[in-house]
Design a protein around this motif. Structure first.
Motif, PDB file in Angstrom:
ATOM      1  N   UNK A 147      -5.645 -17.436   6.089  1.00 44.95           N
ATOM      2  CA  UNK A 147      -5.586 -16.882   7.435  1.00 44.95           C
ATOM      3  C   UNK A 147      -6.145 -15.476   7.531  1.00 44.95           C
ATOM      4  N   UNK A 148      -6.453 -14.882   6.363  1.00 49.27           N
ATOM      5  CA  UNK A 148      -6.947 -13.497   6.288  1.00 49.27           C
ATOM      6  C   UNK A 148      -6.039 -12.537   7.059  1.00 49.27           C
ATOM      7  N   UNK A 149      -4.744 -12.697   6.864  1.00 45.05           N
ATOM      8  CA  UNK A 149      -3.754 -11.858   7.539  1.00 45.05           C
ATOM      9  C   UNK A 149      -2.820 -11.226   6.516  1.00 45.05           C
ATOM     10  N   UNK A 150      -2.163 -10.161   6.925  1.00 46.60           N
ATOM     11  CA  UNK A 150      -1.189  -9.501   6.069  1.00 46.60           C
ATOM     12  C   UNK A 150      -0.070  -8.915   6.897  1.00 46.60           C
ATOM     13  N   UNK A 151       1.101  -8.777   6.277  1.00 49.21           N
ATOM     14  CA  UNK A 151       2.258  -8.179   6.929  1.00 49.21           C
ATOM     15  C   UNK A 151       2.616  -6.870   6.224  1.00 49.21           C
ATOM     16  N   UNK A 152       2.917  -5.856   7.010  1.00 49.09           N
ATOM     17  CA  UNK A 152       3.334  -4.548   6.501  1.00 49.09           C
ATOM     18  C   UNK A 152       2.330  -4.006   5.480  1.00 49.09           C
ATOM     19  N   UNK A 153       1.071  -4.011   5.867  1.00 46.31           N
ATOM     20  CA  UNK A 153       0.020  -3.479   5.011  1.00 46.31           C
ATOM     21  C   UNK A 153      -0.029  -1.955   5.142  1.00 46.31           C
ATOM     22  N   UNK A 154      -0.428  -1.287   4.067  1.00 43.32           N
ATOM     23  CA  UNK A 154      -0.457   0.174   4.033  1.00 43.32           C
ATOM     24  C   UNK A 154      -1.838   0.638   3.576  1.00 43.32           C
ATOM     25  N   UNK A 155      -2.460   1.489   4.382  1.00 38.77           N
ATOM     26  CA  UNK A 155      -3.772   2.050   4.046  1.00 38.77           C
ATOM     27  C   UNK A 155      -3.646   3.569   4.067  1.00 38.77           C
ATOM     28  N   UNK A 156      -3.891   4.207   2.919  1.00 43.55           N
ATOM     29  CA  UNK A 156      -3.767   5.660   2.804  1.00 43.55           C
ATOM     30  C   UNK A 156      -5.145   6.261   2.554  1.00 43.55           C
ATOM     31  N   UNK A 157      -5.508   7.259   3.364  1.00 45.25           N
ATOM     32  CA  UNK A 157      -6.839   7.864   3.314  1.00 45.25           C
ATOM     33  C   UNK A 157      -6.688   9.346   2.995  1.00 45.25           C
ATOM     34  N   UNK A 158      -7.215   9.760   1.859  1.00 44.46           N
ATOM     35  CA  UNK A 158      -7.022  11.140   1.407  1.00 44.46           C
ATOM     36  C   UNK A 158      -7.810  12.142   2.247  1.00 44.46           C
TER      37      UNK A 158
END
Length: 265
Positions: free
Chosen positions: A29-40
Motif C-alpha cells: 500500500x506504500x503507507x506508514x503509520x507514525x512515521x518520523x522524518x528529521x532534517x538537520x
C-alpha cells in the motif's frame, strides 16, 4: 504496522529516504503509520532535484513546490516586509484574495498563523507572539524546551487564554472534514541551551508526492524566520505523520528515488 524514522541532512535527502522507506515490496500500500522524518538543515535542498520533481508534479496537474511551501511561509513577502508585524499585516490584507485561489477556500496554514479565526470574530496574529516569547525566554537565565505551537485547539476561546508560543491552525467546531485542510495539527518549538530553535510538526496525514516536499520547505523556512527574528539560530525540523502515503506516478518517481533519473542541467 509499517513505521520508520529517518534522519538526514537536508530536505531532499530526507524526502527521498522517507519515500524509499514507503516503497517496499513488503508494503504494497506504500503507507506508514507514525512515521518520523528529521532534517538537520531544513532550509537546504538540492535545486536540481527540486526542478526535476517539479516537472513531474506539473505534468500531473499539481502546484509547483514553491507554491506549496508558500502556504506555510510566504518567503518572498517576508523578504519585502520590515518586521514580523509588517509581514502579518500585509498577509492579512491579501488573505481574502489568497483564499479565492483554487484549493485555498478554507484558508492557508500561514493565514491561520497570522489571522486565526478566534471566538471574538477578529483574526489573531500569533506569529509575533511566538517570536516575542522566544526573545524573552532566551534573554532570561533559564533556557528550556518549553515552547509549544499548538495547532489544534479544544475550543475557539482557547486562543484568548493561550500562552504567547501557541500557534493554532485547526479551528475546533469548524474544521470537521476527514481529509484536506488542515492536515497539519501541531507544531512544537524547543529552544536549547545553545540558543538554537528546533521544531517538531505533527500531521494527521501526509501525501509524499503531492505535499510533503513542499511542506518540508515551508516548515523549514518558517522555523528559520522565527529563529532569525528572535536573534537565535535555526535548529532541526522533525515531521511526524500519523498516516503517510507515497502517492503519485510511482513508475516515474522511482528513477528520482534511486538516483538514476537524468536531472536537468
Amino acid at each position: 504496522m509499517h513505521s520508520f524514522t529517518v534522519a538526514e541532512r537536508d530536505v531532499t535527502q530526507a524526502w527521498v529516504t522517507a519515500c524509499n522507506k514507503l516503497d517496499r515490496k513488503d508494503n504494497p500500500g506504500r503507507t506508514g503509520l507514525h512515521t518520523v522524518v528529521r532534517i538537520a538543515e531544513p532550509t537546504r535542498d538540492d535545486a536540481v532535484f527540486r526542478a526535476e520533481l517539479d516537472r513531474l508534479r506539473i505534468a500531473q496537474g499539481l502546484w509547483p513546490l514553491e507554491t506549496v511551501a508558500s502556504t506555510l511561509f510566504p518567503m518572498s513577502l517576508a523578504a519585502r516586509s520590515a518586521s514580523p508585524g509588517d509581514l502579518s499585516d500585509r498577509y492579512r490584507r491579501m488573505y481574502p484574495m489568497i483564499k479565492r485561489y483554487p484549493g485555498n477556500h478554507r484558508g492557508t496554514y500561514f493565514g491561520r498563523l497570522v489571522s486565526y479565526p478566534a471566538a471574538s470574530g477578529s483574526g489573531v496574529d500569533q506569529l509575533g507572539s511566538v517570536i516575542s516569547r522566544l526573545q524573552t525566554q532566551a534573554a532570561g537565565s533559564k533556557i528550556a524546551a518549553a515552547y509549544e505551537i499548538d495547532l489544534a485547539a479544544t475550543a475557539d476561546t482557547d486562543i484568548e487564554e493561550a500562552s504567547g508560543a501557541d500557534l493554532l491552525v485547526h479551528t475546533a467546531g469548524k474544521d470537521n472534514g476527514y481529509i484536506g485542510f488542515p492536515c497539519l495539527s501541531h507544531i512544537s518549538l524547543q529552544l536549547d541551551r545553545d540558543r538554537r530553535v528546533h521544531a517538531a510538526a505533527l500531521y494527521r496525514s501526509h501525501f509524499m508526492f503531492e505535499r510533503a516536499y513542499g511542506n518540508y520547505l515551508g516548515l523549514g523556512r518558517l522555523l528559520a524566520y522565527i529563529a532569525d527574528q528572535a536573534k537565535l539560530a535555526c535548529g532541526t525540523l522533525t515531521v511526524v505523520a500519523g498516516h503517510a502515503r507515497l502517492d503519485g506516478p510511482i513508475t516515474q518517481l522511482r528513477p528520482l528515488l534511486t538516483g538514476t533519473s537524468r536531472f536537468a542541467a
